[in-house]
Design an enzyme around this catalytic site. Sequence first.
Site, PDB file in Angstrom:
ATOM      1  N   ARG A   3       0.826  -1.218   0.000  1.00  0.00           N
ATOM      2  CA  ARG A   3       0.000   0.000   0.000  1.00  0.00           C
ATOM      3  C   ARG A   3       0.858   1.264   0.000  1.00  0.00           C
ATOM      4  NH1 ARG A   3      -3.053  -3.593  -0.902  1.00  0.00           N
ATOM      5  NH2 ARG A   3      -5.185  -3.840  -0.160  1.00  0.00           N
TER       6      ARG A   3
ATOM      7  N   SER B 123     -11.087  -0.675   2.396  1.00  0.00           N
ATOM      8  CA  SER B 123     -10.411  -0.679   3.704  1.00  0.00           C
ATOM      9  C   SER B 123     -10.053   0.740   4.093  1.00  0.00           C
ATOM     10  CB  SER B 123      -9.110  -1.489   3.642  1.00  0.00           C
ATOM     11  OG  SER B 123      -9.346  -2.814   3.249  1.00  0.00           O
TER      12      SER B 123
ATOM     13  N   GLU C 201      -5.660   4.233   5.193  1.00  0.00           N
ATOM     14  CA  GLU C 201      -5.219   3.882   3.839  1.00  0.00           C
ATOM     15  C   GLU C 201      -5.561   4.985   2.824  1.00  0.00           C
ATOM     16  OE1 GLU C 201      -5.991  -0.108   1.723  1.00  0.00           O
ATOM     17  OE2 GLU C 201      -7.090   1.384   0.563  1.00  0.00           O
TER      18      GLU C 201
END
Length: 346
Positions: A173, A246, A342
Amino acid sequence: MNRGSHSSSYSILENASLRARNSFGVEARAAMLIDVRKTDALRELFGYAMLQRGPVLVLGEGSNVLFTRDWPGVVLSLANRGIDVLADDEGGLRVRVAAGEHWNDFVHWALAKGACGLENLALIPGTVGAAPIQNIGAYGAEVAEFIRAVEVWDRRSAQFVQLDAAQCAFAYRDSLFKREIERYLIVAVEFLVPRVQPLRLDYAGIREELAAMGVADPTPASVAEAVTRLRRRKLPDPGQLGNAGSFFKNPLVDAAFAASLRARHPGLPVWNAAAGQTKLSAAWLIEQAGCKGQRDGDAGISDQHALVLVNHGQASGAQLWAFAQGVRERVHERFGVELEPEPRIV
Ligand code: FAD
Ligand code: EPU
């Protein structure tokens, strides 16, 4: 720059609403919104003072951004399209894909061409241009494995530049682009998609889903279908309930800390990660902290998946962000683990 104008290369709107351009569905306004259809226009556009010196936010489909306030400068959306085949041989299918292409359309285009590997990444929302930003990943694959180069407009040098995969510093990520979010605009991505590659069926749920589909001999297309079904069942649809997938990353911690947590909480799912680190399940931590399905007004955590922050209707970005910080505090109090968001928080 012709304000309020349309040309074949770009169009401009002042004081534009971004509500329909973010998957949380929150209201925020941009001082100026520019849709760019031809990337050659970037040379002209970045010649204007407002873009040269002011804050510029690049927006794809807005599926990984939370606006907590208005944007005082330019929001620039790259809507360029096109897939060019650069080579197609035993080495794989090498293609250049414009940033404005929809990611899932490209996955299915590649599958139809008989290339494989992208099937585990089916149905991830968003554009091709945003895929390298956080190195999108799911079901045991990450996009970085398939990226050869990324073409960018570099605001610092005011030039188009090509970066190879190593320069992009991809990680879980994360990438160079995420760390230097003001500097680079991704205009196209060059992929190498294999012609032959073993299927990846080990991520929890894939084999069971294939069995439920009655597939005994899986193909890349049937794996894409299984992943699509799993995703539709597990995650709320942003068209029905605002969310950005998420909301927190799965935390990476050192192995000794993970072992001590597991000794106290044997149910905690953990995975081995790069550099001897251990990845913890943020969803599990949030659920065990009692936050799954909780809400305050229209801001809440999905009752379907504990890692998904949801807008039940009219929550503002600031309310969603305040709720998320409450979740973070509860997880920290209970487990001593810091969760990191995120999506991009504006
Ligand atoms: P945006 O949300 O518009 O932008 C995201 C960030 O990238 C912003 O910082 C923006 O400034 C920047 N950016 C966008 N385009 C460019 C560009 N061309 N140049 C420079 N910067 C740019 N992600 C995963 O990794 N795996 C998943 O499984 C996953 N599942 C999801 C499920 C749902 C239901 C939702 C809503 C989201 C999910 N996401 C997932 C997150 C999201 O799909 C990805 O982050 C996607 O890449 C975002 O694309 P976008 O075009 O919407 O980007
Ligand atoms: N779990 C819970 N409660 C829940 C949901 C999950 O305890 O409500 C636990 C379960 O034990 C489950 C584990 O968490 O086995 C993992 O759940 P899941 O397979 O759904 O994966 P995730 O870790 O929650 C990650 C990515 C997703 C990606 C999936 C599938 C991150 C931050 N998220 O989620 O990506 O789609 O794996 O590979 O890495 C995104 O980035 O937006 C995203 C959706």
